[in-house]
Scaffold this active site. Structure first.
Site, PDB file in Angstrom:
ATOM      1  NE  ARG A  15       6.442  -9.288  -7.240  1.00 27.37           N
ATOM      2  CZ  ARG A  15       7.730  -9.474  -7.000  1.00 27.37           C
ATOM      3  NH1 ARG A  15       8.155 -10.615  -6.484  1.00 27.37           N
ATOM      4  NH2 ARG A  15       8.605  -8.535  -7.275  1.00 27.37           N
TER       5      ARG A  15
ATOM      6  CG  HIS B 211       6.878 -10.069 -12.072  1.00 27.00           C
ATOM      7  ND1 HIS B 211       8.048 -10.055 -11.351  1.00 27.00           N
ATOM      8  CD2 HIS B 211       6.159  -9.016 -11.612  1.00 27.00           C
ATOM      9  CE1 HIS B 211       8.040  -9.048 -10.498  1.00 27.00           C
ATOM     10  NE2 HIS B 211       6.891  -8.403 -10.614  1.00 27.00           N
ATOM     11  CG  ASP B 212       4.075 -14.945 -18.370  1.00 24.96           C
ATOM     12  OD1 ASP B 212       5.147 -14.890 -19.011  1.00 24.96           O
ATOM     13  OD2 ASP B 212       3.104 -15.618 -18.749  1.00 24.96           O
TER      14      ASP B 212
ATOM     15  CB  VAL C  49       8.564  -9.726 -19.079  1.00 25.27           C
ATOM     16  CG1 VAL C  49       9.883 -10.032 -19.772  1.00 25.27           C
ATOM     17  CG2 VAL C  49       8.800  -8.953 -17.789  1.00 25.27           C
TER      18      VAL C  49
ATOM     19  N   GLY D 118       4.786  -9.867 -23.084  1.00 26.06           N
ATOM     20  CA  GLY D 118       3.466 -10.484 -23.191  1.00 26.06           C
ATOM     21  C   GLY D 118       3.300 -11.745 -22.359  1.00 26.06           C
TER      22      GLY D 118
ATOM     23  CG  ASP E  50       6.099 -14.891 -23.348  1.00 19.71           C
ATOM     24  OD1 ASP E  50       6.156 -14.825 -22.092  1.00 19.71           O
ATOM     25  OD2 ASP E  50       7.004 -14.449 -24.076  1.00 19.71           O
TER      26      ASP E  50
ATOM     27  CG  ASN F 169      11.209 -12.042 -12.191  1.00 22.02           C
ATOM     28  OD1 ASN F 169      10.222 -11.501 -11.659  1.00 22.02           O
ATOM     29  ND2 ASN F 169      11.349 -12.133 -13.506  1.00 22.02           N
TER      30      ASN F 169
ATOM     31  N   PRO G  34       7.960  -2.438 -13.310  1.00 24.83           N
ATOM     32  CG  PRO G  34       5.959  -2.190 -12.130  1.00 24.83           C
ATOM     33  CD  PRO G  34       6.581  -2.962 -13.253  1.00 24.83           C
TER      34      PRO G  34
ATOM     35  CG  HIS H 120       1.205  -4.392  -4.027  1.00 22.54           C
ATOM     36  ND1 HIS H 120       2.088  -3.360  -4.303  1.00 22.54           N
ATOM     37  CD2 HIS H 120       1.613  -5.439  -4.799  1.00 22.54           C
ATOM     38  CE1 HIS H 120       2.978  -3.777  -5.214  1.00 22.54           C
ATOM     39  NE2 HIS H 120       2.707  -5.029  -5.526  1.00 22.54           N
ATOM     40  CB  THR H 121      -5.300  -6.143  -1.133  1.00 21.38           C
ATOM     41  OG1 THR H 121      -6.088  -6.468   0.005  1.00 21.38           O
ATOM     42  CG2 THR H 121      -5.569  -7.196  -2.202  1.00 21.38           C
TER      43      THR H 121
ATOM     44  CG  ASP I 153      -3.590  -4.430   3.212  1.00 22.42           C
ATOM     45  OD1 ASP I 153      -3.580  -3.920   4.354  1.00 22.42           O
ATOM     46  OD2 ASP I 153      -4.630  -4.601   2.557  1.00 22.42           O
TER      47      ASP I 153
HETATM   48  C1  HEM Z   1       2.881  -0.568  -9.499  1.00 22.74           C
HETATM   49  C2  HEM Z   1       4.035  -1.159  -9.687  1.00 22.74           C
HETATM   50  C3  HEM Z   1       4.482  -2.327  -8.859  1.00 22.74           C
HETATM   51  C4  HEM Z   1       5.659  -2.416  -8.188  1.00 22.74           C
HETATM   52  C5  HEM Z   1       6.758  -1.372  -8.132  1.00 22.74           C
HETATM   53  C6  HEM Z   1       5.654  -3.682  -7.508  1.00 22.74           C
HETATM   54  C7  HEM Z   1       6.693  -4.154  -6.714  1.00 22.74           C
HETATM   55  C8  HEM Z   1       6.597  -5.238  -5.870  1.00 22.74           C
HETATM   56  C9  HEM Z   1       7.619  -5.628  -4.930  1.00 22.74           C
HETATM   57  C10 HEM Z   1       8.958  -4.928  -4.745  1.00 22.74           C
HETATM   58  C11 HEM Z   1       7.151  -6.703  -4.245  1.00 22.74           C
HETATM   59  C12 HEM Z   1       7.887  -7.468  -3.122  1.00 22.74           C
HETATM   60  C13 HEM Z   1       8.930  -8.368  -3.734  1.00 22.74           C
HETATM   61  C14 HEM Z   1       9.902  -8.934  -2.721  1.00 22.74           C
HETATM   62  O1  HEM Z   1      10.165  -8.329  -1.692  1.00 22.74           O
HETATM   63  O2  HEM Z   1      10.461 -10.012  -3.009  1.00 22.74           O
HETATM   64  C15 HEM Z   1       5.844  -7.001  -4.767  1.00 22.74           C
HETATM   65  C16 HEM Z   1       5.040  -8.030  -4.334  1.00 22.74           C
HETATM   66  C17 HEM Z   1       3.826  -8.343  -4.903  1.00 22.74           C
HETATM   67  N1  HEM Z   1       3.285  -7.760  -6.024  1.00 22.74           N
HETATM   68 FE1  HEM Z   1       3.859  -6.049  -6.890  1.00 22.74          FE
HETATM   69  N2  HEM Z   1       4.490  -4.343  -7.778  1.00 22.74           N
HETATM   70  C18 HEM Z   1       3.753  -3.563  -8.617  1.00 22.74           C
HETATM   71  C19 HEM Z   1       2.537  -3.900  -9.185  1.00 22.74           C
HETATM   72  C20 HEM Z   1       1.912  -5.112  -9.033  1.00 22.74           C
HETATM   73  C21 HEM Z   1       0.825  -5.596  -9.824  1.00 22.74           C
HETATM   74  C22 HEM Z   1       0.213  -4.862 -11.021  1.00 22.74           C
HETATM   75  C23 HEM Z   1       0.475  -6.818  -9.333  1.00 22.74           C
HETATM   76  C24 HEM Z   1      -0.595  -7.774  -9.804  1.00 22.74           C
HETATM   77  C25 HEM Z   1      -1.671  -7.432 -10.441  1.00 22.74           C
HETATM   78  C26 HEM Z   1       1.343  -7.078  -8.208  1.00 22.74           C
HETATM   79  C27 HEM Z   1       1.270  -8.162  -7.372  1.00 22.74           C
HETATM   80  C28 HEM Z   1       2.104  -8.384  -6.290  1.00 22.74           C
HETATM   81  C29 HEM Z   1       1.832  -9.376  -5.266  1.00 22.74           C
HETATM   82  C30 HEM Z   1       0.581 -10.218  -5.140  1.00 22.74           C
HETATM   83  C31 HEM Z   1       2.947  -9.378  -4.399  1.00 22.74           C
HETATM   84  C32 HEM Z   1       3.198 -10.286  -3.200  1.00 22.74           C
HETATM   85  C33 HEM Z   1       3.875 -11.561  -3.705  1.00 22.74           C
HETATM   86  C34 HEM Z   1       4.207 -12.583  -2.633  1.00 22.74           C
HETATM   87  O3  HEM Z   1       3.908 -12.404  -1.459  1.00 22.74           O
HETATM   88  O4  HEM Z   1       4.832 -13.603  -3.022  1.00 22.74           O
HETATM   89  N3  HEM Z   1       2.231  -6.037  -8.083  1.00 22.74           N
HETATM   90  N4  HEM Z   1       5.544  -6.096  -5.757  1.00 22.74           N
END
Ligand code: HEM
Ligand SMILES: *[C@@H]1O[C@H](CO)[C@@H](O)[C@H](O)[C@H]1NC(C)=O
Length: 319
Positions: free
Chosen positions: A61, A65-66, A69, A71, A73, A93, A162, A192-193, A239
């Site tokens: 993640r 997020h890098d 935003v 690029g 960087d 963040n 997003p 998000h798997t 998941d």
């Molecule tokens: C489609 C738009 C996306 C949205 C709206 C989104 C939003 C979020 C949110 C709200 C969380 C939980 C944060 C928290 O409760 O503190 C999360 C976790 C996560 N996101 Fe996304 N995400 C998106 C796309 C992505 C993408 C593209 C990736 C990586 C390729 C990603 C990887 C992850 C991972 C791995 C977690 C779990 C992190 C952890 O357990 O520390 N997400 N995301």
């Protein structure tokens, strides 16, 4: 008539303008300056995940997020200061993005292995994200490197990320603005798997959304009460089947409506991306290939190269 020389010049010209960014990063960038960088990052990432299984998800993640935003960087790694508020303290963040200490540790180990600060923090993050995917059981892919670190964070740029509260249209727009089509967005969302989200993020969904498995929503309500500010930090897996195992189960969760982010369920809610979700749910290897390609593409989002930026000695501050 075009002489061979003129043709050569034209070829150089067109390849340069058609891929100004892709041309700059390469897998062998550190072959002479830090040949062990990939080995060092892999073993350090592995140790971090062995210490805490969730860390793999957190590093994946952090990379997203890098890159989204301004690029890839290393901007997200800069600590906020009063003088220069950074990316860490922003809504997407704060109290959420994690893994900064692990990047610090890896950077120290890489610098020690290579006798100095030769590898950028942005590259370390890109490699650690790939190694996390692999360590959790996902697909491998090569990571082109040669990124340099920003000399300032991009706080305003975090609005490109997003939000969990967004519907399909706005999500598609945000990915499209970075050059990703719907299929690539769905593939990347497959990250998000793995990983977890906080009650503050899924509260509205488990009380108000109607496109969630009711029994699943009820089970989550027990530790995530209705009132804002109560148990905001309670974690639940993105998941439910295997939060520390990278696979295509996430797409099955979407089809079963057992997801906790409003934005996730938007990918399978009767709209244009339903068919992609079904495809990935039925064909794990199609998902793996598309995910790997999309991660490489994400790593190419406007990196600083050449003499731009710097190679930070401490990932948390500019030199
Ligand atoms: C489609 C738009 C996306 C949205 C709206 C989104 C939003 C979020 C949110 C709200 C969380 C939980 C944060 C928290 O409760 O503190 C999360 C976790 C996560 N996101 Fe996304 N995400 C998106 C796309 C992505 C993408 C593209 C990736 C990586 C390729 C990603 C990887 C992850 C991972 C791995 C977690 C779990 C992190 C952890 O357990 O520390 N997400 N995301
Ligand atoms: C449910 O939606 C209503 C109306 O938008 C809102 O006021 C309320 O805070 C939401 N409930 C939760 C638990 O988020």
């Amino acid at each position: 008539m075009a002489t061979p020389n003129k043709i050569f010049v034209l070829i150089i010209f067109f390849t340069t303008i058609s891929s100004p960014v892709l041309a700059q990063l390469s897998v062998g960038f550190y072959a002479s300056t830090c040949p062990s960088v990939f080995d060092t990052v892999r073993s350090a990432t592995r140790s971090a995940i062995n210490r805490e299984a969730r860390m793999g998800a957190s590093l994946i993640r952090l990379f997203f997020h890098d890159c989204f935003v301004n690029g890839c960087d290393g901007g997200i790694l800069l600590d906020d200061t009063t003088a220069v508020p950074g990316e860490k303290g922003t809504l997407p963040n704060a109290n959420s993005a994690r893994g900064y200490e692990v990047i610090d540790t890896i950077k120290t180990q890489v610098d020690r292995a290579c006798g100095g600060s030769r590898v950028s923090c942005a590259d370390i993050l890109a490699i650690a994200a790939r190694d996390s995917v692999v360590e959790l059981g996902g697909p491998s892919y090569s990571v082109p490197v040669g990124r340099r670190d920003a000399r300032a964070p991009s706080r305003a740029g975090t609005s490109d990320l997003p939000g969990f509260f967004e519907d399909l249209g706005p999500l598609l727009s945000k990915f499209s603005a970075k050059g990703f089509n719907a299929r690539e967005m769905v593939a990347l969302s497959g990250a998000h798997t793995v990983g977890q989200a906080r009650c503050a993020v899924y509260r509205n969904r488990i009380y108000n959304d109607t496109n969630i498995d009711p029994a699943y929503a009820t089970s989550l309500q027990a530790n995530c009460p209705r009132a804002t500010g109560t148990n905001d930090g309670t974690l639940a897996p993105l998941d439910p089947q295997s939060p520390n195992r990278f696979g295509n189960n996430y797409f099955q969760a979407l089809i079963n409506r057992r997801t906790i982010l409003h934005s996730d369920q938007e990918l399978f809610n009767g709209g244009s991306t339903d068919s992609i979700v079904r495809d990935y749910s039925d064909n794990p290897s199609t998902f793996s290939g598309d995910f790997a390609n999309a991660m490489v593409k994400m790593g190419n989002l406007s990196p600083l190269t050449g003499t731009q930026g710097e190679i930070r000695t401490n990932c948390r501050r500019i030199n």
